[in-house]
Design a protein around this motif. Structure first.
Motif, mmCIF file in Angstrom:
data_model
loop_
_atom_site.group_PDB
_atom_site.id
_atom_site.type_symbol
_atom_site.label_atom_id
_atom_site.label_comp_id
_atom_site.label_asym_id
_atom_site.label_seq_id
_atom_site.Cartn_x
_atom_site.Cartn_y
_atom_site.Cartn_z
ATOM 1 N N ARG A 93 0.841 -1.192 0.000
ATOM 2 C CA ARG A 93 0.000 0.000 0.000
ATOM 3 C C ARG A 93 0.880 1.248 0.000
ATOM 4 N N ALA A 94 0.312 2.351 -0.456
ATOM 5 C CA ALA A 94 1.042 3.617 -0.422
ATOM 6 C C ALA A 94 0.104 4.750 -0.049
ATOM 7 N N MET A 95 0.677 5.745 0.615
ATOM 8 C CA MET A 95 -0.007 7.009 0.860
ATOM 9 C C MET A 95 0.947 8.106 0.400
ATOM 10 N N ILE A 96 0.404 9.125 -0.260
ATOM 11 C CA ILE A 96 1.263 10.132 -0.882
ATOM 12 C C ILE A 96 0.757 11.538 -0.589
ATOM 13 N N ALA A 97 1.691 12.462 -0.377
ATOM 14 C CA ALA A 97 1.413 13.896 -0.269
ATOM 15 C C ALA A 97 2.550 14.624 -0.978
ATOM 16 N N HIS A 98 2.330 15.894 -1.311
ATOM 17 C CA HIS A 98 3.377 16.595 -2.068
ATOM 18 C C HIS A 98 4.004 17.724 -1.268
ATOM 19 N N LEU A 99 5.329 17.829 -1.412
ATOM 20 C CA LEU A 99 6.125 18.812 -0.696
ATOM 21 C C LEU A 99 6.179 20.158 -1.412
ATOM 22 N N ASP A 100 5.919 20.181 -2.699
ATOM 23 C CA ASP A 100 6.048 21.429 -3.463
ATOM 24 C C ASP A 100 4.817 22.299 -3.312
ATOM 25 N N THR A 101 5.007 23.589 -3.552
ATOM 26 C CA THR A 101 3.926 24.563 -3.446
ATOM 27 C C THR A 101 3.859 25.418 -4.703
ATOM 28 N N LEU A 102 2.848 26.269 -4.717
ATOM 29 C CA LEU A 102 2.758 27.297 -5.746
ATOM 30 C C LEU A 102 3.910 28.283 -5.591
ATOM 31 N N GLY A 103 4.154 29.049 -6.636
ATOM 32 C CA GLY A 103 5.193 30.073 -6.589
ATOM 33 C C GLY A 103 5.156 30.896 -7.861
ATOM 34 N N ALA A 104 6.296 31.461 -8.209
ATOM 35 C CA ALA A 104 6.385 32.257 -9.441
ATOM 36 C C ALA A 104 7.805 32.162 -9.977
ATOM 37 N N GLN A 105 7.972 32.657 -11.199
ATOM 38 C CA GLN A 105 9.266 32.613 -11.859
ATOM 39 C C GLN A 105 9.451 33.902 -12.650
ATOM 40 N N VAL A 106 10.691 34.374 -12.713
ATOM 41 C CA VAL A 106 10.979 35.631 -13.407
ATOM 42 C C VAL A 106 10.867 35.421 -14.911
ATOM 43 N N LYS A 107 10.004 36.222 -15.540
ATOM 44 C CA LYS A 107 9.814 36.177 -16.990
ATOM 45 C C LYS A 107 10.712 37.175 -17.703
ATOM 46 N N ALA A 108 10.923 38.345 -17.082
ATOM 47 C CA ALA A 108 11.725 39.382 -17.730
ATOM 48 C C ALA A 108 12.204 40.389 -16.695
ATOM 49 N N LEU A 109 13.345 41.033 -17.008
ATOM 50 C CA LEU A 109 13.833 42.154 -16.220
ATOM 51 C C LEU A 109 13.286 43.427 -16.862
ATOM 52 N N LYS A 110 12.476 44.170 -16.134
ATOM 53 C CA LYS A 110 11.735 45.290 -16.708
ATOM 54 C C LYS A 110 12.569 46.572 -16.730
ATOM 55 N N GLU A 111 12.186 47.479 -17.609
ATOM 56 C CA GLU A 111 12.910 48.732 -17.765
ATOM 57 C C GLU A 111 12.890 49.583 -16.504
ATOM 58 N N ASN A 112 11.880 49.414 -15.653
ATOM 59 C CA ASN A 112 11.791 50.194 -14.418
ATOM 60 C C ASN A 112 12.523 49.556 -13.242
ATOM 61 N N GLY A 113 13.298 48.502 -13.506
ATOM 62 C CA GLY A 113 14.050 47.854 -12.447
ATOM 63 C C GLY A 113 13.242 46.848 -11.644
ATOM 64 N N ARG A 114 12.082 46.486 -12.139
ATOM 65 C CA ARG A 114 11.254 45.481 -11.472
ATOM 66 C C ARG A 114 11.209 44.204 -12.306
ATOM 67 N N LEU A 115 10.533 43.191 -11.811
ATOM 68 C CA LEU A 115 10.547 41.881 -12.452
ATOM 69 C C LEU A 115 9.162 41.500 -12.943
ATOM 70 N N GLU A 116 9.096 41.039 -14.170
ATOM 71 C CA GLU A 116 7.860 40.448 -14.696
ATOM 72 C C GLU A 116 7.820 38.985 -14.282
ATOM 73 N N LEU A 117 6.626 38.493 -13.953
ATOM 74 C CA LEU A 117 6.487 37.151 -13.406
ATOM 75 C C LEU A 117 5.530 36.289 -14.216
ATOM 76 N N VAL A 118 5.738 34.996 -14.130
ATOM 77 C CA VAL A 118 4.746 34.005 -14.541
ATOM 78 C C VAL A 118 4.538 33.080 -13.344
ATOM 79 N N PRO A 119 3.346 32.503 -13.202
ATOM 80 C CA PRO A 119 3.099 31.649 -12.031
ATOM 81 C C PRO A 119 3.729 30.275 -12.170
ATOM 82 N N ILE A 120 4.101 29.689 -11.048
ATOM 83 C CA ILE A 120 4.430 28.265 -10.962
ATOM 84 C C ILE A 120 3.204 27.586 -10.361
ATOM 85 N N GLY A 121 2.583 26.702 -11.129
ATOM 86 C CA GLY A 121 1.308 26.142 -10.714
ATOM 87 C C GLY A 121 0.185 27.062 -11.122
ATOM 88 N N HIS A 122 -1.030 26.607 -10.878
ATOM 89 C CA HIS A 122 -2.198 27.361 -11.312
ATOM 90 C C HIS A 122 -2.779 28.130 -10.129
#
Length: 384
Positions: free
Chosen positions: A67-96
């Motif tokens: 038998r097995a029981m399973i759970a997941h250690l990972d979570t939602l988050g984000a990832q850098v899509k681009a370095l913006k001209e104003n010195g900030r970061l554009e993001l895309v999500p990790i997970g939905h």
């Protein structure tokens, strides 16, 4: 066998420790190390796959059908899509998850030169500057940006500090453990499920009941991106119960109290025999439960089946309000779920044929097909 006593203080402490470790999908090495350390402290042998998924086994009277029981250690988050001209970061999500819940979040950005802190903000964040336009801005990842707490006003500054496209962003959980049993935090999906499995393991190791078959406790690292349980099962596993969050919301039957047993999700029904066994165990052990069906939901079970694993699967959950946002659960659900986990792994194996990957009809189970018996035996009743 009576259900085992769950150490709820250990469960809460474990959850708090897990929440303190950032682990968005793709950045899980640290939490894998922490989980393996605790499993070994509890006396379990562990295996870690190439990417970091964990297997821990408690031997039973016989090896198969395991038998097995399973759970997941990972979570939602984000990832850098681009370095913006104003010195900030554009993001895309990790997970939905919705950018609605990202607005205002404090976070950590992991770069090749170390970690930085920052805040996710809407593009128009200043009411003193934009007035009503702040409320008129659409919701979406295109309409937020990450303000880094460092001297950066242009892309060159960000590059000098070590930022680059693809950097991982971990969202602060901001947990609160309230005296009345409620727990509010991001990432309860599925760190609360991991804590439930640890609490069940602690009870099993403390009480040392004899298990009928080998039981594996599995911890995946990529469920939020869809492939968590796809490459962690061993050939001897015949059934697997996923521990994850239930969706407490209008139109759902989930609850923040007791166990919520999912009968189906967007990938279809769960195994009829295994799911109904969980229901029977709840009844036999006086564990509060309810059933639900989830529309926009998939789990480690779906990933395992889609990868070709021929295993019976079920989904047992703790009800979460505002899933994938600022989530809320209650300790009653976590304790109930841990109790069910111990009841399951100590229960007899009902389908012994599952020890073999294939065979004849001998020992193959059946599902009821006859008409239901009438509840009113009065012969004068015209319905009889």
């Amino acid at each position: 066998m009576p259900r085992l006593n769950i150490d709820t203080e250990y469960l809460k402490d474990t959850l708090a420790e897990l929440l303190s470790i950032a682990s968005p999908s793709g950045y899980t090495d640290t939490i894998v190390r922490a989980a393996v350390t605790e499993l070994r402290r509890l006396g379990l042998e562990t295996q870690i796959t190439r990417r970091g998924a964990i297997r821990a086994r408690i031997p039973g009277k016989q090896q198969q059908p395991a038998r097995a029981m399973i759970a997941h250690l990972d979570t939602l988050g984000a990832q850098v899509k681009a370095l913006k001209e104003n010195g900030r970061l554009e993001l895309v999500p990790i997970g939905h998850w919705s950018a609605r819940f990202a607005e205002g979040a404090r976070c950590t950005i992991f770069t090749e030169r170390g970690a930085y802190r920052g805040t996710i903000l809407p593009l128009k964040a200043s009411g003193h500057t934009f007035g009503d336009e702040v409320d008129e801005l659409p919701v979406g990842w295109r309409y937020v940006e990450l303000r880094v707490d460092a001297m950066a006003t242009r892309p060159r500054d960000l590059e000098r500090l070590g930022f680059s496209v693809g950097d991982i962003v971990a969202i602060d959980p901001q947990p609160e453990f309230i005296d009345n049993g409620f727990i509010v935090s991001r990432h309860l999906d599925d760190k609360a499920g991991v804590a439930v499995l640890f609490a069940a393991i602690e009870a099993l190791q403390r009480e040392k009941p004899e298990l009928p078959v080998d039981t594996l406790f599995l911890f995946s690292i990529a469920e939020e991106v869809g492939n968590g349980g796809s490459s962690i099962l061993t050939h001897d596993i015949a059934s697997m119960i996923t521990i994850d969050n239930g969706t407490t919301a209008p139109g759902q039957n989930s609850s923040e109290f007791g166990v919520t047993i999912s009968m189906a999700d967007q990938t279809g029904p769960f195994d009829w025999h295994l799911t109904n066994k969980l229901v029977r165990l709840c009844k036999e052990h006086d564990i509060r439960y309810q059933k639900d069906v989830f529309r926009y939901y998939r789990s480690d079970s779906a990933a395992a089946l889609e990868a070709g694993a021929d295993v019976r699967t079920a989904l047992a959950t703790f009800g979460v309000d505002a899933s994938h946002g600022y989530e809320r659960i209650h300790l009653h659900a976590l304790r109930s779920l841990a109790e069910l986990a111990t009841a399951y792994v100590t229960s007899p194996v009902e389908i012994q044929r599952d020890a073999n990957p294939a065979g004849s009809l001998l020992g193959f189970p059946s599902q009821p097909m006859e008409d239901a018996a009438p509840t009113n035996s009065d012969p004068s009743d015209p319905m009889i």
